[in-house]
Design an enzyme around this catalytic site. Structure first.
Site, PDB file in Angstrom:
ATOM      1  N   TYR A  72       0.840  -1.203   0.000  1.00 34.91           N
ATOM      2  CA  TYR A  72       0.000   0.000   0.000  1.00 34.91           C
ATOM      3  C   TYR A  72       0.873   1.250   0.000  1.00 34.91           C
ATOM      4  O   TYR A  72       0.621   2.207  -0.717  1.00 34.91           O
ATOM      5  CB  TYR A  72      -0.929  -0.003   1.216  1.00 34.91           C
ATOM      6  CG  TYR A  72      -1.992   1.080   1.179  1.00 34.91           C
ATOM      7  CD1 TYR A  72      -3.288   0.794   0.735  1.00 34.91           C
ATOM      8  CD2 TYR A  72      -1.710   2.379   1.568  1.00 34.91           C
ATOM      9  CE1 TYR A  72      -4.262   1.774   0.681  1.00 34.91           C
ATOM     10  CE2 TYR A  72      -2.676   3.372   1.514  1.00 34.91           C
ATOM     11  CZ  TYR A  72      -3.952   3.068   1.069  1.00 34.91           C
ATOM     12  OH  TYR A  72      -4.907   4.044   1.027  1.00 34.91           O
ATOM     13  N   HIS A 449     -21.334  12.058 -28.136  1.00 35.58           N
ATOM     14  CA  HIS A 449     -20.925  11.048 -29.126  1.00 35.58           C
ATOM     15  C   HIS A 449     -20.852   9.633 -28.572  1.00 35.58           C
ATOM     16  O   HIS A 449     -21.033   8.675 -29.302  1.00 35.58           O
ATOM     17  CB  HIS A 449     -19.594  11.444 -29.780  1.00 35.58           C
ATOM     18  CG  HIS A 449     -18.444  11.540 -28.827  1.00 35.58           C
ATOM     19  ND1 HIS A 449     -18.341  12.534 -27.880  1.00 35.58           N
ATOM     20  CD2 HIS A 449     -17.349  10.758 -28.660  1.00 35.58           C
ATOM     21  CE1 HIS A 449     -17.230  12.360 -27.186  1.00 35.58           C
ATOM     22  NE2 HIS A 449     -16.618  11.294 -27.630  1.00 35.58           N
TER      23      HIS A 449
END
Ligand code: F0G
Length: 457
Positions: A72, A449
């Site tokens: 992490y 689009h």
């Protein structure tokens, strides 16, 4: 006899492609409401929708993935990536993000306030989106030559220094930074010259401003400098990249292009204050500073990808393939944004389907015809993508209407390029029979689009 140019790699793993019949494609595109984004990938034979995240990784990248460190905090893969980025760009501070637009989001959250003005060369859609959503303004300072697709000039992606200086002379106090997109995607994957980067730097210095490079395709840009600008023919791609970035204060990166990976991005800068400011937004938006939205293995593969792509053999193979396809289109007389850029061919649909009125979207019509012809999927960069004017709600017909055919990196062979070219030629040869386009039956307000529904007229 001179040996022909060939790829700098050989193939170790293959992925089957599915061919289809014209009848199947006619049915599928109708079911997709004539929107190519709504097709399933197995309904496509050769996919030229985008070069973003669609490339093939090398054996060295796949090997690096196995060594990814998924810690992490303090991941070894992060430091590997950071070291590579610093070596290529000279930027000491690096923040990984999950893709390019996330890098924009994190950095612009720190830098762009309401009312700001951000000059640049044809800001990419997401870049513009991240400026305008903060109630700031993106001012396009691209050279006028970019608008004439048939004009043959080497660096059509350039910033017009006069336009840039005019913005700064009038409103310098509102400008948080200048952004230069290398290569200039929206203008047709067109490069920016080193000379132009120097000029932008000089103007920025004159007004005490900083410069960001939107660097998604920075290696392609370096290759064009090497092959088109005097004094660079003997330099390595890495030397050219180092000089390019010496004129910038920082960069946003979509690693899905010239990073040779399928997902990822980053911010890099030489300024501690930008780093400190961006850090605050990375943690809540993207994640902790040593992964920022990426897996350890993906950072490891990106480090190798950046190193590999900044070698001449890799980038030359890539650009030469795009140029190979362009040469075929020249043979057939098909008009596109000249000279061909780095990642795609932008066919000038207004010139091909010149009897179709703007209101019936020629580039979208051409994209549909090409798909039905051969299962080749391109993407409209034209009047549908331009959306409506936010005030008048009229369609914006002011720009170019292009069919973009992107070439994925290390994915297709030149035989596939021959198929694309032949398919386009067949459509081109029957262009006079294509007299009607499409009409919009459903659309969203922004970025229509992706989801627009169309009917054929
Ligand atoms: N900048 C440029 C110049 C781009 O072309 C893109 C993406 C981005 C930023 C955003 O990066 O997708 O990683 O979030 N261009 C893709 C394309 C989507 O098809 O041209 P992202």
């Amino acid at each position: 006899m001179e040996l022909p140019f060939a790829e700098s790699w050989k193939i170790k793993m293959v992925e089957p492609l599915r061919k289809s019949t014209r009848e199947e494609r006619e049915q599928w595109i109708k079911e997709a409401d004539y929107n190519l984004f709504q097709l399933k990938s197995d309904q496509v034979y050769i996919d030229c929708l985008t070069d973003s995240g669609t490339g093939a990784m090398s054996d060295r990248q796949w090997a690096a993935m196995m060594m990814g460190d998924e810690s992490y905090a303090g991941s070894a893969s992060f430091f590997q990536l950071k070291e590579t980025i610093t070596k290529i760009t000279g930027f000491e501070y690096v923040i990984p993000t999950h893709q390019g637009r996330a890098a924009e989001n994190v950095l612009f959250s720190h830098l762009v306030k309401a009312g700001a003005i951000v000059p640049g060369n044809s800001h990419f859609d997401t870049t513009k989106g991240h400026i305008e959503s903060r109630k700031a303004f993106a001012v396009d300072c691209t050279v006028d030559e970019a608008k004439d697709t048939q004009l043959e000039v080497p660096f059509k992606g350039n910033v017009d220094p006069k336009k840039l200086e005019a913005v700064l002379a009038e409103k310098a106090e509102l400008v948080p930074f200048i952004i230069v997109t290398v290569t200039n995607n929206t203008a047709g994957g067109q490069p920016v010259s080193m000379q132009n980067l120097r000029e932008v730097r000089a103007i920025a210095d004159k007004y005490g401003k900083r410069v960001i490079f939107d660097s998604a395709r920075f290696v392609e840009n370096a290759y064009f400098i090497r092959t088109r600008e005097e004094g660079y023919a003997d330099k390595t791609i890495k030397e050219i990249c180092a000089e390019m970035f010496s004129y910038a204060d920082g960069m946003t990166m979509s690693s899905k292009k010239d990073g040779l990976v399928n997902m990822g991005g980053f911010i890099a800068t030489r300024h501690e204050d930008w780093y400190e400011g961006a850090k605050k937004f990375c943690i809540p938006f993207e994640g902790f500073l040593t992964y920022g939205g990426m897996n350890g293995r993906d950072m490891a593969a990106l480090a190798v990808g950046l190193d590999e792509n900044t070698e001449l053999e890799t980038i030359e193979t890539r650009i030469r393939q795009v140029q190979y396809l362009a040469a075929k289109l020249d043979e057939y007389g098909i008009p596109y944004q000249r000279p061909v850029g780095g990642h795609a061919i932008f066919v000038d649909a207004d010139k091909v389907l010149d009897q179709i009125p703007k209101e019936e979207f020629p580039a979208q019509t051409l994209a549909i015809e090409l798909y039905i012809e051969a299962g080749v999927r391109g993407c409209e960069i034209g009047y549908i993508l331009a959306d409506r004017d936010p005030v008048t709600r009229e369609n914006r017909f002011g720009g170019l209407d292009l069919l973009r055919l992107c070439i994925a990196r290390r994915v297709y062979t030149n035989n596939h390029m021959d198929v694309i070219a032949a398919a386009l030629k067949n459509v081109y040869d029957r262009r006079h029979e294509i007299t009607r386009g499409v009409k919009i039956v459903w659309e969203t307000e922004l970025m229509r689009h992706f989801t627009v529904k169309l009917e054929r007229l």
